[in-house]
Write an enzyme that holds these catalytic residues in place. Structure first.
Site, PDB file in Angstrom:
ATOM      1  CB  VAL A  76       2.783  -6.148  -1.857  1.00  0.00           C
ATOM      2  CG1 VAL A  76       4.156  -6.077  -1.563  1.00  0.00           C
ATOM      3  CG2 VAL A  76       2.454  -7.890  -1.663  1.00  0.00           C
ATOM      4  CB  CYS A  77       3.092  -1.108   0.320  1.00  0.00           C
ATOM      5  SG  CYS A  77       3.968   0.465   0.063  1.00  0.00           S
ATOM      6  CB  ILE A  78       3.465  -0.357  -5.613  1.00  0.00           C
ATOM      7  CG1 ILE A  78       4.325  -0.571  -6.962  1.00  0.00           C
ATOM      8  CG2 ILE A  78       3.014   1.122  -5.308  1.00  0.00           C
ATOM      9  CD1 ILE A  78       3.697  -0.386  -8.141  1.00  0.00           C
TER      10      ILE A  78
END
Lengths: 132, 101
Positions: A76-78
């Site tokens: 998941v893109c932080i």
């Protein structure tokens, strides 16, 4: 064949369901999914706090089970996750949000856009799902 | 490089499909899904345009989306209705997959 999958849409979007059905068909067809990258509103698919009506498709739960069952690399893109209030234990500590409970579902990891780039380089095919 | 184009937005609300049709190469393929299958409605300019594409360009539509919109009975002959296993095969066959997000 090695596939990288990117998902840009939230769990209530038809394209998120399509991405999951496609991913299931990939594994059934004997292909490998080297990473599933959740970006933009796609990060909501990794939230443990989404609650669906009983008569509706619970896609966050389906994604969670799918990733767990097949031991996939769900990233998941932080940056996209933090700005949408999706935090893991480490981020709750780091950003000093004592009233927040970590809500990133188990089995997923928060990481950077570099992971998307790396997956695209390593895979034979990159397929993106988003919009409607 | 042969590319599989994925379009899921209705052609009647934005210009994604119109732009895609202009850019299709002779050995590309188009897969319509979601509201993009409305392009196959009888009597629309998009249906005419799809029917007049070069024969070398394959056109597909996702069966579940056709069924949900009652479009399975009126498909143009050149458009093939496919499920997810065929979708996977197409994505292996074409070297690139371009999603019109």
């Amino acid at each position: 064949m090695k596939f990288a999958i990117a998902l840009f849409s939230p769990p209530h979007s038809p394209s998120s369901r399509r991405a999951l059905r496609f991913s299931e068909a990939l594994l059934s067809g004997g292909h490998d999914i080297i990473r599933i990258f959740f970006y933009q509103d796609g990060v909501y698919n990794a939230s443990a706090n989404i609650v669906m009506s009983q008569d509706e498709c619970d896609l966050t739960n389906e994604w969670r089970e799918f990733i767990k069952q097949h031991r996939l690399d769900g990233v998941v893109c932080i940056a996209a996750a933090l700005r949408r209030g999706i935090l893991d234990e480490q981020e709750v500590q780091r950003h000093n949000r004592p009233t927040s409970t970590p809500n990133l579902s188990e089995g997923w990891s928060l990481s950077g856009l570099g992971q998307f780039h790396e997956a695209a380089q390593q895979a034979d095919r990159l397929i993106c799902f988003g919009g409607h | 490089m042969a590319t599989l184009h994925l379009v899921s937005h209705s052609p009647f609300t934005d210009s994604r499909l119109a732009s895609c049709l202009r850019l299709l190469d002779s050995d590309d393929a188009l897969l319509l899904m979601g509201d993009a299958v409305y392009a196959l409605c009888n009597g629309t300019s998009f249906r005419e345009e799809l029917e007049s594409l070069a024969a070398s360009i394959s056109v597909f539509a996702l069966t579940e989306d056709l069924q949900a919109r009652d479009l399975t009975q009126t498909l143009p002959i050149r458009v093939k209705s496919i499920g997810y296993p065929e979708f996977v095969k197409l994505s292996c066959h074409y070297l690139r997959i371009n999603s019109w997000l």
